[in-house]
Design a protein around this motif. Sequence first.
Motif, PDB file in Angstrom:
ATOM      1  N   HIS A  98       0.930  -1.679   0.064  1.00  0.00           N
ATOM      2  CA  HIS A  98       0.116   0.087   0.105  1.00  0.00           C
ATOM      3  C   HIS A  98       0.950   1.319   0.119  1.00  0.00           C
ATOM      4  CE1 HIS A  98      -1.907   3.077   2.214  1.00  0.00           C
ATOM      5  NE2 HIS A  98      -3.254   2.885   1.274  1.00  0.00           N
TER       6      HIS A  98
ATOM      7  N   GLU B 262       1.831   1.956  -3.764  1.00  0.00           N
ATOM      8  CA  GLU B 262       0.506   1.911  -4.978  1.00  0.00           C
ATOM      9  C   GLU B 262       0.600   3.567  -5.933  1.00  0.00           C
ATOM     10  OE1 GLU B 262      -3.438   2.401  -2.723  1.00  0.00           O
ATOM     11  OE2 GLU B 262      -3.409   3.613  -2.429  1.00  0.00           O
TER      12      GLU B 262
ATOM     13  N   LEU C 268      -7.281   2.253  -9.843  1.00  0.00           N
ATOM     14  CA  LEU C 268      -7.382   2.301  -8.416  1.00  0.00           C
ATOM     15  C   LEU C 268      -8.398   2.134  -7.872  1.00  0.00           C
ATOM     16  CD1 LEU C 268      -6.572   6.211  -9.171  1.00  0.00           C
ATOM     17  CD2 LEU C 268      -5.192   4.291  -9.189  1.00  0.00           C
TER      18      LEU C 268
ATOM     19  N   LYS D 100     -10.771   2.505  -3.646  1.00  0.00           N
ATOM     20  CA  LYS D 100      -9.958   3.011  -2.243  1.00  0.00           C
ATOM     21  C   LYS D 100     -11.601   2.505  -1.260  1.00  0.00           C
ATOM     22  CE  LYS D 100      -9.925   6.738  -0.070  1.00  0.00           C
ATOM     23  NZ  LYS D 100      -8.586   7.020   0.738  1.00  0.00           N
ATOM     24  N   THR D 101     -10.712   2.262  -0.123  1.00  0.00           N
ATOM     25  CA  THR D 101     -11.871   1.546   1.296  1.00  0.00           C
ATOM     26  C   THR D 101     -13.087   2.675   1.461  1.00  0.00           C
ATOM     27  OG1 THR D 101     -12.058  -0.130   2.620  1.00  0.00           O
ATOM     28  CG2 THR D 101     -10.640   1.931   2.829  1.00  0.00           C
TER      29      THR D 101
ATOM     30  N   GLU E 100     -16.792   0.611  -4.402  1.00  0.00           N
ATOM     31  CA  GLU E 100     -14.675   1.175  -5.222  1.00  0.00           C
ATOM     32  C   GLU E 100     -13.227   0.574  -3.810  1.00  0.00           C
ATOM     33  OE1 GLU E 100     -14.556   3.752  -6.944  1.00  0.00           O
ATOM     34  OE2 GLU E 100     -17.099   2.915  -6.293  1.00  0.00           O
ATOM     35  N   GLY E 101     -14.065  -0.755  -3.051  1.00  0.00           N
ATOM     36  CA  GLY E 101     -12.292  -1.099  -1.986  1.00  0.00           C
ATOM     37  C   GLY E 101     -11.940  -1.752  -2.843  1.00  0.00           C
TER      38      GLY E 101
ATOM     39  N   ASP F 263      -7.981  -1.442   0.258  1.00  0.00           N
ATOM     40  CA  ASP F 263      -7.807  -0.096  -0.227  1.00  0.00           C
ATOM     41  C   ASP F 263      -6.198   0.059  -0.815  1.00  0.00           C
ATOM     42  OD1 ASP F 263      -7.005   2.464  -0.298  1.00  0.00           O
ATOM     43  OD2 ASP F 263      -7.208   3.429   1.031  1.00  0.00           O
TER      44      ASP F 263
ATOM     45  N   ASP G 150      -4.489  -0.374  -4.707  1.00  0.00           N
ATOM     46  CA  ASP G 150      -4.872  -0.390  -6.028  1.00  0.00           C
ATOM     47  C   ASP G 150      -3.767  -1.612  -6.781  1.00  0.00           C
ATOM     48  OD1 ASP G 150      -5.329   1.876  -5.709  1.00  0.00           O
ATOM     49  OD2 ASP G 150      -3.397   2.947  -6.565  1.00  0.00           O
TER      50      ASP G 150
END
Length: 486
Positions: A254, A257, A267, A269-270, A275-276, A356, A358
């Motif tokens: 992480h 990333e 990409l 995002k948690t 989106e995670g 989270d 990528d």
Amino acid sequence: MKRIIIIMLAGLLQACNNLDLVPISERTVEGYYQTEEHINLALLGCYNGLRSAMVSQQYSYMLTESRSDNTFQSLDYNDGNISRFSETSLLPILFTAWSDYYNKIQRCNKVLEEMVAIDMPIETARQYEGEAKFIRALLYFDLVRLWGRVPLVTTTLTIDEGYQVRRNEISEVYRQIESDLIDAANLLPPDYPSANQGRATSWAAKAFLGKVLVFMSGYPLNAARWGDAATLLHEVIESGRFEFFENYADVFSHEHESGRQAVFSLLFKTGVSGEGNPFPTRNTPNFISRALVPMGGSPFQLFLSNDLINSFENGDTRKEAVIWSEWTNNAGEVITSQPFSKKYLNGPAVQGDGWDIDWILLRYDDVLMLYAECLNELGYVPEGEAFDILNRIRQRAGLTPKTATDISDQQQFRRWVEHERRMEFCFENQRWFDLVRTDRALDVMRDFLRNYGIESAMGSRARYYYPVPQQVLDINPNLEQNEGYN
């Protein structure tokens, strides 16, 4: 107001015969594209679709990693049919994947059609066109490698047009992929401000084009594009924009990333629904101790093969970086019989939203190794530049460099590339595609399946491609089935 509910005619049309009434307050796609911002939002939807196809959906690894000798599932569960080469055209995941890919291609086609009527700066228009073509190319790159001959759809379709589509030749699909990536390389900027991180660059397009040309040089086209591929890959290497990480585990951390080890990343995002990154959880056993993995695991994990585990050379540090061999379950028992991949198991995570972290869709190490492969195909040179690249990969893994005594000709170098790529890219959904493009899948998978007494399941090269989903054939009789399937 009426609308046609789009489902892409089993992926091709995204349209069914049902009509329903839509409240006047509900938005539809027709008439939506009015401004530059609308096109930008639609493009972000295309990126989200690419991320879904390449990582978030279960088929992203079921149809790739699970097909290879890196994993094996003995039960009719999840990817068991894929792993044992017993799938039929009725397997639900095939229809899900086919439909999903064409759904996402349809998004790209719509952007390309609608943007021509929108007033925007020329540089912005060039970027948006390049992005849509870049994403469409990557989606078709997967489709042609999974199914071989597939319908080539580059415009949005009406229902009647969808019923008439036919499967294009593999060479035609690759020509479209090449054309889209050439356009993308010419249209896209070399970089973006940090606020636009994650968007495709001209360097990403060139690197992927080099990779596509390597695949075109192999099975089934054998187009001998090694020189063209080498030129592009070398240009990316010489750009100075990317970095070879000296610690293998750092590539997937992480902390790093979307760093310079990544040519192009997707990409995640948690903390935001959907989106995670779900990949680390999927690879983790369902009953692992929450003290080790706070989110727990999943029944959809990849089941590692002993063949892969035993293929790591003694002292190869990639094995420790990638495979979790001993762990504690939620009952406090120590488990040593179910190793799993811990690649990307790093960074913040929120239950139900994923990690989270990528996903690197193309990393710099891949560019280097593809370039070394090109050099060997253009002419074996004992201990030349191609040797230097592979030995750099080996030395990072704590292994002794190879010499011309170990690798004495072009064919031995090919096997060396095959081995190093397996170790380097395991659980990155590349092994099966590598075996097919080198036409090694028939022999390698027969030997592998012999361990389970089912070597006859890999009957011929017809098994290099999946059957066209039966639901698709039922909808469009113009689409014939792949050889070797009922």
